[in-house]
Scaffold this motif. Structure first.
Motif, PDB file in Angstrom:
ATOM      1  N   GLN A 156       5.935   7.848  17.297  1.00 48.49           N
ATOM      2  CA  GLN A 156       5.526   9.159  17.805  1.00 48.49           C
ATOM      3  C   GLN A 156       4.086   9.089  18.304  1.00 48.49           C
ATOM      4  N   VAL A 157       3.846   9.614  19.491  1.00 48.89           N
ATOM      5  CA  VAL A 157       2.501   9.646  20.074  1.00 48.89           C
ATOM      6  C   VAL A 157       2.021  11.094  20.123  1.00 48.89           C
ATOM      7  N   VAL A 158       0.850  11.338  19.519  1.00 51.15           N
ATOM      8  CA  VAL A 158       0.325  12.697  19.417  1.00 51.15           C
ATOM      9  C   VAL A 158      -1.117  12.729  19.916  1.00 51.15           C
ATOM     10  N   ALA A 159      -1.414  13.653  20.808  1.00 47.66           N
ATOM     11  CA  ALA A 159      -2.790  13.826  21.295  1.00 47.66           C
ATOM     12  C   ALA A 159      -3.508  14.838  20.408  1.00 47.66           C
ATOM     13  N   GLY A 160      -4.721  14.499  19.987  1.00 54.37           N
ATOM     14  CA  GLY A 160      -5.526  15.434  19.222  1.00 54.37           C
ATOM     15  C   GLY A 160      -6.158  16.472  20.130  1.00 54.37           C
ATOM     16  N   SER A 161      -6.821  17.437  19.565  1.00 53.76           N
ATOM     17  CA  SER A 161      -7.478  18.463  20.364  1.00 53.76           C
ATOM     18  C   SER A 161      -8.676  17.867  21.091  1.00 53.76           C
ATOM     19  N   ALA A 162      -9.037  18.456  22.237  1.00 56.31           N
ATOM     20  CA  ALA A 162     -10.239  18.046  22.972  1.00 56.31           C
ATOM     21  C   ALA A 162     -11.434  18.748  22.335  1.00 56.31           C
ATOM     22  N   GLN A 210      -6.164   4.971   7.305  1.00 57.41           N
ATOM     23  CA  GLN A 210      -4.935   5.722   7.583  1.00 57.41           C
ATOM     24  C   GLN A 210      -5.154   7.225   7.398  1.00 57.41           C
ATOM     25  N   SER A 211      -6.363   7.662   7.745  1.00 59.41           N
ATOM     26  CA  SER A 211      -6.692   9.078   7.659  1.00 59.41           C
ATOM     27  C   SER A 211      -7.945   9.320   8.495  1.00 59.41           C
ATOM     28  N   ALA A 212      -8.369  10.578   8.573  1.00 62.40           N
ATOM     29  CA  ALA A 212      -9.590  10.928   9.298  1.00 62.40           C
ATOM     30  C   ALA A 212     -10.807  10.908   8.373  1.00 62.40           C
ATOM     31  N   ASP A 213     -10.612  10.488   7.141  1.00 63.84           N
ATOM     32  CA  ASP A 213     -11.716  10.415   6.184  1.00 63.84           C
ATOM     33  C   ASP A 213     -12.422   9.071   6.361  1.00 63.84           C
ATOM     34  N   ILE A 214     -13.221   8.971   7.430  1.00 63.22           N
ATOM     35  CA  ILE A 214     -13.898   7.723   7.761  1.00 63.22           C
ATOM     36  C   ILE A 214     -15.393   7.968   7.903  1.00 63.22           C
ATOM     37  N   ASP A 215     -16.153   6.877   7.972  1.00 64.71           N
ATOM     38  CA  ASP A 215     -17.602   6.970   8.039  1.00 64.71           C
ATOM     39  C   ASP A 215     -18.103   7.307   9.441  1.00 64.71           C
ATOM     40  N   THR A 216     -19.236   7.994   9.477  1.00 63.09           N
ATOM     41  CA  THR A 216     -19.940   8.237  10.733  1.00 63.09           C
ATOM     42  C   THR A 216     -20.662   6.960  11.141  1.00 63.09           C
ATOM     43  N   VAL A 217     -20.598   6.617  12.429  1.00 62.13           N
ATOM     44  CA  VAL A 217     -21.277   5.426  12.917  1.00 62.13           C
ATOM     45  C   VAL A 217     -22.723   5.778  13.266  1.00 62.13           C
ATOM     46  N   SER A 218     -23.647   5.029  12.714  1.00 59.83           N
ATOM     47  CA  SER A 218     -25.062   5.271  12.952  1.00 59.83           C
ATOM     48  C   SER A 218     -25.380   5.160  14.438  1.00 59.83           C
ATOM     49  N   THR A 221     -23.527   9.744  15.834  1.00 65.18           N
ATOM     50  CA  THR A 221     -23.062  10.765  14.891  1.00 65.18           C
ATOM     51  C   THR A 221     -22.250  11.861  15.566  1.00 65.18           C
ATOM     52  N   ILE A 222     -22.735  12.346  16.701  1.00 63.91           N
ATOM     53  CA  ILE A 222     -22.049  13.451  17.387  1.00 63.91           C
ATOM     54  C   ILE A 222     -20.663  13.016  17.856  1.00 63.91           C
ATOM     55  N   THR A 223     -20.592  11.841  18.453  1.00 66.24           N
ATOM     56  CA  THR A 223     -19.294  11.321  18.893  1.00 66.24           C
ATOM     57  C   THR A 223     -18.375  11.091  17.699  1.00 66.24           C
ATOM     58  N   SER A 224     -18.926  10.561  16.621  1.00 65.57           N
ATOM     59  CA  SER A 224     -18.128  10.307  15.415  1.00 65.57           C
ATOM     60  C   SER A 224     -17.509  11.597  14.889  1.00 65.57           C
ATOM     61  N   GLU A 225     -18.299  12.653  14.855  1.00 66.76           N
ATOM     62  CA  GLU A 225     -17.796  13.933  14.342  1.00 66.76           C
ATOM     63  C   GLU A 225     -16.707  14.493  15.250  1.00 66.76           C
ATOM     64  N   GLY A 226     -16.899  14.356  16.578  1.00 59.38           N
ATOM     65  CA  GLY A 226     -15.869  14.816  17.511  1.00 59.38           C
ATOM     66  C   GLY A 226     -14.594  14.001  17.371  1.00 59.38           C
ATOM     67  N   TYR A 227     -14.758  12.703  17.174  1.00 61.10           N
ATOM     68  CA  TYR A 227     -13.621  11.809  16.990  1.00 61.10           C
ATOM     69  C   TYR A 227     -12.826  12.211  15.746  1.00 61.10           C
ATOM     70  N   VAL A 228     -13.516  12.421  14.647  1.00 64.16           N
ATOM     71  CA  VAL A 228     -12.863  12.783  13.389  1.00 64.16           C
ATOM     72  C   VAL A 228     -12.099  14.101  13.538  1.00 64.16           C
ATOM     73  N   GLU A 229     -12.718  15.066  14.231  1.00 62.69           N
ATOM     74  CA  GLU A 229     -12.076  16.375  14.399  1.00 62.69           C
ATOM     75  C   GLU A 229     -10.800  16.257  15.234  1.00 62.69           C
ATOM     76  N   LEU A 231      -9.047  13.510  15.736  1.00 59.32           N
ATOM     77  CA  LEU A 231      -8.114  12.689  14.969  1.00 59.32           C
ATOM     78  C   LEU A 231      -7.372  13.520  13.928  1.00 59.32           C
ATOM     79  N   GLN A 232      -8.114  14.350  13.212  1.00 56.01           N
ATOM     80  CA  GLN A 232      -7.478  15.184  12.191  1.00 56.01           C
ATOM     81  C   GLN A 232      -6.472  16.142  12.816  1.00 56.01           C
ATOM     82  N   ALA A 233      -6.807  16.660  14.005  1.00 51.33           N
ATOM     83  CA  ALA A 233      -5.890  17.569  14.682  1.00 51.33           C
ATOM     84  C   ALA A 233      -4.572  16.856  15.045  1.00 51.33           C
ATOM     85  N   ALA A 234      -4.697  15.588  15.448  1.00 55.70           N
ATOM     86  CA  ALA A 234      -3.492  14.817  15.776  1.00 55.70           C
ATOM     87  C   ALA A 234      -2.653  14.571  14.523  1.00 55.70           C
ATOM     88  N   ILE A 235      -3.321  14.226  13.445  1.00 58.28           N
ATOM     89  CA  ILE A 235      -2.611  13.983  12.186  1.00 58.28           C
ATOM     90  C   ILE A 235      -1.909  15.262  11.705  1.00 58.28           C
TER      91      ILE A 235
END
Length: 239
Positions: A156-162, A210-218, A221-229, A231-235
């Protein structure tokens, strides 16, 4: 509090050989666990007749080249560059290489003048994808036309929110195999060197956690937070 992981480690060539990442059309990038030519995955929507195969990553003097080929039965219906040299001549050559591939339906295509090195890498990666698809087809048992195979149904392929950030929009596309996150692809991301360096690490951590509970990349930070959000929406959308 999540730890910050320095982007610097990604600049050391050879320390992360198991992750592949590169722009395909300027706005879309892909990163996932590396392998030779990937095992074809059947499309449930096409009843198992359509499959997408990634060719090997070919290292060239200009940079790595890797293609992703879509087959409909034995026919090549689309070719996408997952990795390619960041060079104007390469960008100009890619559409011609793809057009020739769709016409020839093989890797026996002409070299594009001014992009010989990229053309050679393209053909090698393309041939690897074709070989992998052929091997999979010969090894696969006959399937009933009444229903897709179990592997197709489980994919299954799922797109997360923009997610709009200060640096730009971030959006991911996640491929699930059953309950496992098999790959993560960037549909949209900020056009910034720190983002480009951070994405492979974010994807690597996702595949491991195997989750959105991952570390922010130094440094990203802003991109990391957007990525996590996203990703979580897709999950969450997968359920």
């Amino acid at each position: 509090m999540k730890r910050a992981i320095p982007v610097l480690v990604l600049s050391v060539a050879g320390l992360i050989p198991v992750w592949r990442y590169a722009p395909s059309d300027g706005s879309t990038t892909t990163a996932e666990a590396a392998s030779p030519a990937s095992t074809p995955s059947a499309s449930a929507a096409a009843g198992g007749s359509s499959q997408v195969v990634r060719g090997t990553t070919v290292e060239t003097e200009k940079g790595p080249v890797q293609v992703e080929v879509t087959f409909d039965g034995d026919e090549i219906t689309a070719v996408k560059l997952l990795r390619q040299p960041d060079h104007p001549q390469t960008e100009a050559a890619v559409p011609q290489l793809v057009a020739e591939t769709l016409e020839a339906q093989t890797a026996d295509i002409d070299t594009v003048s001014g992009a010989t090195i990229t053309s050679d890498g393209y053909r090698k990666s393309l041939q690897a994808a074709i070989d992998a698809a052929a091997e999979s087809a010969s090894a696969a048992p006959p399937s009933s036309s009444a229903a897709p195979s179990a592997s197709a149904a489980a994919s299954q392929v799922v797109a997360g929110s923009a997610v709009d950030t200060e640096k730009g929009t971030v959006q991911v596309e996640v491929t699930f195999e059953g309950g496992t996150i098999a790959s993560v692809r960037m549909l949209r991301q900020p056009d910034h060197p720190q983002t480009e360096a951070a994405v492979p690490q974010l994807v690597a951590e996702t595949l491991e956690a195997q989750s959105a509970d991952i570390d922010t990349v130094s440094g990203a930070t802003i991109t990391s937070e957007g990525y996590v959000e996203s990703l979580q929406a897709a999950i969450d959308a997968k359920g």
